[in-house]
Design a protein around this motif. Structure first.
Motif, PDB file in Angstrom:
ATOM      1  N   ARG A 147       0.832  -1.208   0.000  1.00  0.00           N
ATOM      2  CA  ARG A 147       0.000   0.000   0.000  1.00  0.00           C
ATOM      3  C   ARG A 147       0.871   1.265   0.000  1.00  0.00           C
ATOM      4  NH1 ARG A 147      -5.456   1.297   1.106  1.00  0.00           N
ATOM      5  NH2 ARG A 147      -5.643   3.511   0.640  1.00  0.00           N
ATOM      6  N   GLU A 148       2.057   1.198   0.627  1.00  0.00           N
ATOM      7  CA  GLU A 148       2.945   2.354   0.690  1.00  0.00           C
ATOM      8  C   GLU A 148       3.857   2.468  -0.532  1.00  0.00           C
ATOM      9  OE1 GLU A 148       4.326   3.077   5.134  1.00  0.00           O
ATOM     10  OE2 GLU A 148       4.538   0.951   4.606  1.00  0.00           O
ATOM     11  N   ARG A 149       4.009   1.384  -1.273  1.00  0.00           N
ATOM     12  CA  ARG A 149       5.009   1.359  -2.344  1.00  0.00           C
ATOM     13  C   ARG A 149       4.677   2.259  -3.519  1.00  0.00           C
ATOM     14  NH1 ARG A 149       5.387  -5.148  -2.489  1.00  0.00           N
ATOM     15  NH2 ARG A 149       6.066  -5.416  -0.328  1.00  0.00           N
ATOM     16  N   GLY A 150       3.395   2.533  -3.741  1.00  0.00           N
ATOM     17  CA  GLY A 150       3.027   3.360  -4.886  1.00  0.00           C
ATOM     18  C   GLY A 150       3.769   4.679  -4.889  1.00  0.00           C
ATOM     19  N   ARG A 151       3.820   5.317  -3.724  1.00  0.00           N
ATOM     20  CA  ARG A 151       4.503   6.613  -3.595  1.00  0.00           C
ATOM     21  C   ARG A 151       5.985   6.476  -3.949  1.00  0.00           C
ATOM     22  NH1 ARG A 151       3.401   7.402   1.346  1.00  0.00           N
ATOM     23  NH2 ARG A 151       1.677   8.883   1.075  1.00  0.00           N
ATOM     24  N   TRP A 152       6.623   5.425  -3.432  1.00  0.00           N
ATOM     25  CA  TRP A 152       8.065   5.277  -3.643  1.00  0.00           C
ATOM     26  C   TRP A 152       8.394   4.755  -5.031  1.00  0.00           C
ATOM     27  CZ3 TRP A 152      11.176   7.677  -0.480  1.00  0.00           C
ATOM     28  CH2 TRP A 152      10.734   7.983   0.801  1.00  0.00           C
ATOM     29  N   GLN A 153       7.522   3.914  -5.587  1.00  0.00           N
ATOM     30  CA  GLN A 153       7.724   3.497  -6.979  1.00  0.00           C
ATOM     31  C   GLN A 153       7.634   4.702  -7.907  1.00  0.00           C
ATOM     32  OE1 GLN A 153       8.717   0.630  -7.921  1.00  0.00           O
ATOM     33  NE2 GLN A 153       7.877  -1.008  -6.668  1.00  0.00           N
ATOM     34  N   GLY A 154       6.685   5.596  -7.585  1.00  0.00           N
ATOM     35  CA  GLY A 154       6.559   6.813  -8.390  1.00  0.00           C
ATOM     36  C   GLY A 154       7.781   7.702  -8.273  1.00  0.00           C
ATOM     37  N   LEU A 155       8.322   7.828  -7.039  1.00  0.00           N
ATOM     38  CA  LEU A 155       9.515   8.648  -6.843  1.00  0.00           C
ATOM     39  C   LEU A 155      10.728   8.030  -7.540  1.00  0.00           C
ATOM     40  CD1 LEU A 155       9.100   9.672  -3.091  1.00  0.00           C
ATOM     41  CD2 LEU A 155       8.887  11.152  -5.106  1.00  0.00           C
ATOM     42  N   MET A 156      10.833   6.696  -7.511  1.00  0.00           N
ATOM     43  CA  MET A 156      11.940   6.029  -8.195  1.00  0.00           C
ATOM     44  C   MET A 156      11.839   6.233  -9.699  1.00  0.00           C
ATOM     45  SD  MET A 156      14.664   4.233  -7.524  1.00  0.00           S
ATOM     46  CE  MET A 156      14.525   3.196  -6.083  1.00  0.00           C
ATOM     47  N   SER A 157      10.623   6.167 -10.213  1.00  0.00           N
ATOM     48  CA  SER A 157      10.427   6.448 -11.638  1.00  0.00           C
ATOM     49  C   SER A 157      10.775   7.899 -11.956  1.00  0.00           C
ATOM     50  CB  SER A 157       8.968   6.170 -12.035  1.00  0.00           C
ATOM     51  OG  SER A 157       8.631   4.816 -11.801  1.00  0.00           O
ATOM     52  N   SER A 158      10.511   8.796 -11.007  1.00  0.00           N
ATOM     53  CA  SER A 158      10.856  10.204 -11.198  1.00  0.00           C
ATOM     54  C   SER A 158      12.359  10.406 -11.262  1.00  0.00           C
ATOM     55  CB  SER A 158      10.278  11.049 -10.058  1.00  0.00           C
ATOM     56  OG  SER A 158       8.867  10.997 -10.058  1.00  0.00           O
ATOM     57  N   VAL A 159      13.095   9.605 -10.488  1.00  0.00           N
ATOM     58  CA  VAL A 159      14.559   9.674 -10.544  1.00  0.00           C
ATOM     59  C   VAL A 159      15.038   9.321 -11.944  1.00  0.00           C
ATOM     60  CG1 VAL A 159      16.689   8.579  -9.744  1.00  0.00           C
ATOM     61  CG2 VAL A 159      14.945   9.236  -8.100  1.00  0.00           C
ATOM     62  N   PHE A 160      14.468   8.246 -12.494  1.00  0.00           N
ATOM     63  CA  PHE A 160      14.815   7.872 -13.861  1.00  0.00           C
ATOM     64  C   PHE A 160      14.384   8.960 -14.838  1.00  0.00           C
ATOM     65  CE2 PHE A 160      13.865   5.907 -17.958  1.00  0.00           C
ATOM     66  CZ  PHE A 160      15.053   5.219 -18.207  1.00  0.00           C
ATOM     67  N   GLY A 161      13.207   9.549 -14.583  1.00  0.00           N
ATOM     68  CA  GLY A 161      12.730  10.615 -15.453  1.00  0.00           C
ATOM     69  C   GLY A 161      13.623  11.841 -15.407  1.00  0.00           C
ATOM     70  N   LEU A 162      14.055  12.224 -14.199  1.00  0.00           N
ATOM     71  CA  LEU A 162      14.952  13.382 -14.072  1.00  0.00           C
ATOM     72  C   LEU A 162      16.283  13.122 -14.764  1.00  0.00           C
ATOM     73  CD1 LEU A 162      14.284  14.443 -10.376  1.00  0.00           C
ATOM     74  CD2 LEU A 162      13.697  15.740 -12.447  1.00  0.00           C
ATOM     75  N   ALA A 163      16.771  11.892 -14.623  1.00  0.00           N
ATOM     76  CA  ALA A 163      18.006  11.536 -15.322  1.00  0.00           C
ATOM     77  C   ALA A 163      17.807  11.628 -16.828  1.00  0.00           C
ATOM     78  CB  ALA A 163      18.428  10.116 -14.937  1.00  0.00           C
ATOM     79  N   SER A 164      16.615  11.277 -17.259  1.00  0.00           N
ATOM     80  CA  SER A 164      16.308  11.348 -18.683  1.00  0.00           C
ATOM     81  C   SER A 164      16.136  12.782 -19.158  1.00  0.00           C
ATOM     82  CB  SER A 164      15.032  10.543 -18.980  1.00  0.00           C
ATOM     83  OG  SER A 164      15.201   9.199 -18.608  1.00  0.00           O
ATOM     84  N   VAL A 165      15.840  13.696 -18.238  1.00  0.00           N
ATOM     85  CA  VAL A 165      15.743  15.108 -18.578  1.00  0.00           C
ATOM     86  C   VAL A 165      17.136  15.697 -18.783  1.00  0.00           C
ATOM     87  CG1 VAL A 165      15.154  17.395 -17.696  1.00  0.00           C
ATOM     88  CG2 VAL A 165      13.521  15.525 -17.484  1.00  0.00           C
ATOM     89  N   PHE A 166      17.989  15.484 -17.780  1.00  0.00           N
ATOM     90  CA  PHE A 166      19.310  16.089 -17.822  1.00  0.00           C
ATOM     91  C   PHE A 166      20.292  15.309 -18.694  1.00  0.00           C
ATOM     92  CE2 PHE A 166      17.596  17.579 -13.686  1.00  0.00           C
ATOM     93  CZ  PHE A 166      17.634  18.943 -13.950  1.00  0.00           C
ATOM     94  N   GLY A 167      20.106  13.980 -18.763  1.00  0.00           N
ATOM     95  CA  GLY A 167      21.016  13.151 -19.529  1.00  0.00           C
ATOM     96  C   GLY A 167      21.108  13.530 -21.004  1.00  0.00           C
TER      97      GLY A 167
END
Length: 530
Positions: A130-150
Motif C-alpha cells: 500500500r505504501e510502495r506506490g509513492r516510492w515506486q513513483g519517486l523512483m520512476s521520477s529519478v529515472f525521469g529526471l536523469a532522462s531530462v538532464f542526460g
C-alpha cells in the motif's frame, strides 16, 4: 526491513536513489549523443546494437540477481553492480570503433541489471504494498529526471567537447553512490542455503540471444525467409522449451514457473514487455528524427527530448501518490497506455514539415502516459506474490520490460533500415546524377551524414554555386526518406501499445496489502476482491 524507523527508511531510499540516478544518467545520456558518436567511429548498420546489447545483458543479469538477492540479500549485488557499471562506463569512453562500444556497453548492462533489480526490490523490503506506490513513483521520477538532464547534457558534450566525456562525466557520482550504499544500506540475508540455478540462466540467455539476432538481421543482412533467420527462430524456440523443462525440475529455479499461473503476474509482465517495446523505441529513435529530419543540433535535441521526460516525472510522481492514497492502480495503467498510444501514433504522422512545437507535443503525450503506467506494473507484480518471491518477481518485471525494449528497438531498427534502403534505391534510380562526379558527394549515399550538420556544410562548400539548389533538393529528399522510415517504426510502436492496452483491461485488481508479512491471498479471497 519493513519495521525500521521511518527516518532510517528514508535515508536508505536516498542511497538507493543515488545509485539509480548514476545508472540512469549513464543510460539516458547516450541517446542524444549516439548519432554523433556513430558519425565519428562509424557503424550505422550496428547502431541498434549499442542499445540492444545493454538491454540484453541487463535483462539476463537482473533476472538471475533477483533470485540470488532473495537468498543472499540486496546489498552485495547493488555494490558489485555499481562497480561493474563504473568500469563499463570508463571503457565505453575509450572505444575506437562500434564493436568496442558494443562490448563495453554490454559490460555496463551487467552492472545496470544488478542496480535496477536490487533497487526496485529494496522498495518492497522497506515498505508494504500500500505504501510502495509513492516510492515506486519517486523512483520512476529519478529515472525521469536523469532522462531530462542526460540527453541535454549529452547533446551539449558532443557539441562542445569530445564525445568520450559522455561516458566519463558521471563517474564521480558512481563512486559517491557506492560509498552511500556501503554506509547506509543494511545487509540482510535468509538463513537457508540454496542452490543457484545457473543452468536455467544460461539456457534463458541461449533463448534470448538468437531471437535478438533474428530480429536484428532479418530484412537487412538476411531475408526473413532465409535459412539463417529461420534457424535462429527455431534455435530460440527450442531453447525456450528446454528452459521450461529445466525450470520445472530445478530445486531453486531462476523463474519459478508456478508464478505464471497467477494471472496478475502474467498479464502485468506481458503488458510490461509490450510497453517496453514502445517506450524504448520512442526514446532511442526520436533523436534521429529531430537531428536527421529536422536538422537540429545534438544540444537542441536534448532540450526537445526533455519535454517527454519532464511530463513523465510529473505523472509518475502524482500517480504514485494517488495509488498510495486511494489503493487503486489499474485505472492509471489504462489511462497511461491510451495517452502513450496517442502520442506514438502522432509520432508516426510526423513529416519533414513537422515543427518543433509539434514534436514536443507528441513527446509530452508519450511522457504523460509512460509516467502513469511505469510504476504500476512493478507494483502489481509485487502485490500479487508472497514476500519470499519479492526479488524474483520484481526482477521478472524488470526483465520483461527490458526484453521488450531489446526486441522493440531491434524490430523498429530493422523496419527503419528496410524502408530507408528501399527509398534510397528508388531515389538513386530517379537521380539525374548532376552531383555524381563532385568530391565528397558520394558520402550522401549514407543517410547517417544527416546526423552531422558539419559534414553536410563541408560538402555544400565544395559544390559549385549553380549546383547548390540541386544539392539542397537532394538533402531534403534524404530527410524525407529518413522521415518515412522512422514513421514506419513509430507506427509499429503504436500497434504494440494498442495491444498492451487491450491486455491491461484483463488485469485483475486486488487490494494492496498493508504489510509484507501477508501471504498470498487464498483463491476465495481473490475472487471476492476481483
Amino acid at each position: 526491513m519493513e519495521h525500521l524507523e521511518y527516518k532510517q527508511k528514508v535515508t536508505i531510499m536516498i542511497a538507493i536513489m543515488a545509485a539509480m540516478l548514476f545508472a540512469a544518467l549513464n543510460q539516458t545520456i547516450v541517446g542524444t549523443a549516439l548519432p554523433i558518436i556513430v558519425a565519428d567511429i562509424g557503424g550505422m548498420d550496428y547502431f541498434s546494437w549499442v542499445f540492444t546489447i545493454y538491454m540484453l545483458t541487463t535483462s539476463i543479469t537482473a533476472i538471475l540477481v533477483g533470485k540470488l538477492s532473495d537468498t543472499y540479500g540486496r546489498k552485495p549485488f547493488i555494490l558489485v553492480g555499481i562497480g561493474v557499471f563504473i568500469v563499463g562506463s570508463f571503457m565505453s569512453g575509450t572505444s575506437v570503433n562500434i564493436y568496442q562500444l558494443i562490448i563495453y556497453r554490454g559490460l555496463q548492462g551487467f552492472g545496470g541489471g544488478m542496480i535496477i533489480s536490487t533497487s526496485f526490490t529494496a522498495i518492497g523490503d522497506l515498505f508494504s504494498p500500500r505504501e510502495r506506490g509513492r516510492w515506486q513513483g519517486l523512483m520512476s521520477s529519478v529515472f525521469g529526471l536523469a532522462s531530462v538532464f542526460g540527453p541535454t547534457l549529452g547533446g551539449y558534450i558532443v557539441d562542445t567537447w569530445a564525445w568520450n566525456w559522455v561516458f566519463w562525466v558521471f563517474l564521480p557520482f558512481g563512486i559517491i553512490a557506492f560509498i552511500m550504499i556501503w554506509k547506509m544500506f543494511p545487509h540482510t540475508k535468509t538463513k537457508a542455503k540454496t542452490s543457484v540455478d545457473f543452468i536455467g540462466a544460461i539456457v534463458l540467455a541461449l533463448a534470448i540471444v538468437p531471437l535478438l539476432l533474428a530480429f536484428s538481421w532479418a530484412g537487412k543482412t538476411f531475408a526473413w525467409d532465409s535459412a539463417m533467420i529461420i534457424g535462429l527462430f527455431v534455435w530460440s524456440t527450442a531453447a525456450l522449451a528446454i528452459f521450461i523443462f529445466a525450470e520445472s525440475k530445478a530445486k531453486n529455479p531462476v523463474i519459478p514457473l508456478h508464478l505464471f499461473k497467477n494471472s496478475i503476474f502474467s498479464v502485468s509482465n506481458l503488458t510490461g514487455l509490450l510497453m517496453g517495446m514502445g517506450m524504448f523505441g520512442a526514446i532511442m529513435y526520436m533523436p534521429f528524427f529531430i537531428q536527421g529530419v529536422m536538422g537540429m543540433s545534438a544540444t537542441k535535441t536534448g532540450f526537445i527530448m526533455m519535454s517527454m521526460m519532464l511530463s513523465m516525472v510529473v505523472t509518475s510522481t502524482l500517480g504514485g501518490q494517488l495509488i498510495t492514497k486511494t489503493g487503486r492502480y489499474k485505472i492509471f495503467a489504462v489511462i497511461g497506455l491510451v495517452i502513450m498510444g496517442i502520442g506514438m501514433f502522432s509520432m508516426s504522422l510526423m513529416t519533414v514539415d513537422t515543427t518543433v512545437l509539434g514534436a514536443v507535443r507528441n513527446l509530452i503525450l508519450v511522457g504523460l502516459g509512460l509516467g502513469l503506467t511505469f510504476p504500476v506494473l512493478t507494483l502489481t507484480v509485487q502485490n500479487a506474490v508472497d514476500h519470499k518471491y519479492l526479488g524474483v518477481a520484481t526482477s521478472a518485471s524488470q526483465f520483461f520490460r527490458q526484453a521488450g525494449g531489446t526486441i522493440g528497438v531491434s524490430i523498429m531498427g530493422s523496419i527503419m533500415n528496410m524502408i530507408m534502403s528501399d527509398k534510397m534505391s528508388e531515389m538513386a534510380a530517379q537521380s539525374d546524377d548532376s552531383l555524381g562526379n563532385l568530391d565528397g558527394v558520394s558520402a550522401l549515399e549514407d543517410p547517417q551524414v544527416l546526423m552531422d550538420p558539419d559534414i553536410i556544410g563541408q560538402i555544400r562548400q565544395g559544390v559549385p554555386e549553380q549546383v547548390v539548389p540541386v544539392f539542397n533538393q537532394l538533402i531534403e529528399a534524404m530527410r524525407g526518406v529518413l522521415s518515412t522510415a522512422l514513421s514506419g517504426s513509430f507506427l509499429f510502436g503504436t500497434v504494440v501499445l494498442g495491444t498492451a492496452f487491450i491486455l491491461i483491461l484483463f488485469l485483475r485488481e486486488i487490494p494492496l496489502r498493508l504489510s509484507n508479512q501477508s501471504t498470498e491471498q487464498k483463491p476465495e479471497e481473490a475472487k471476492k476482491s476481483s
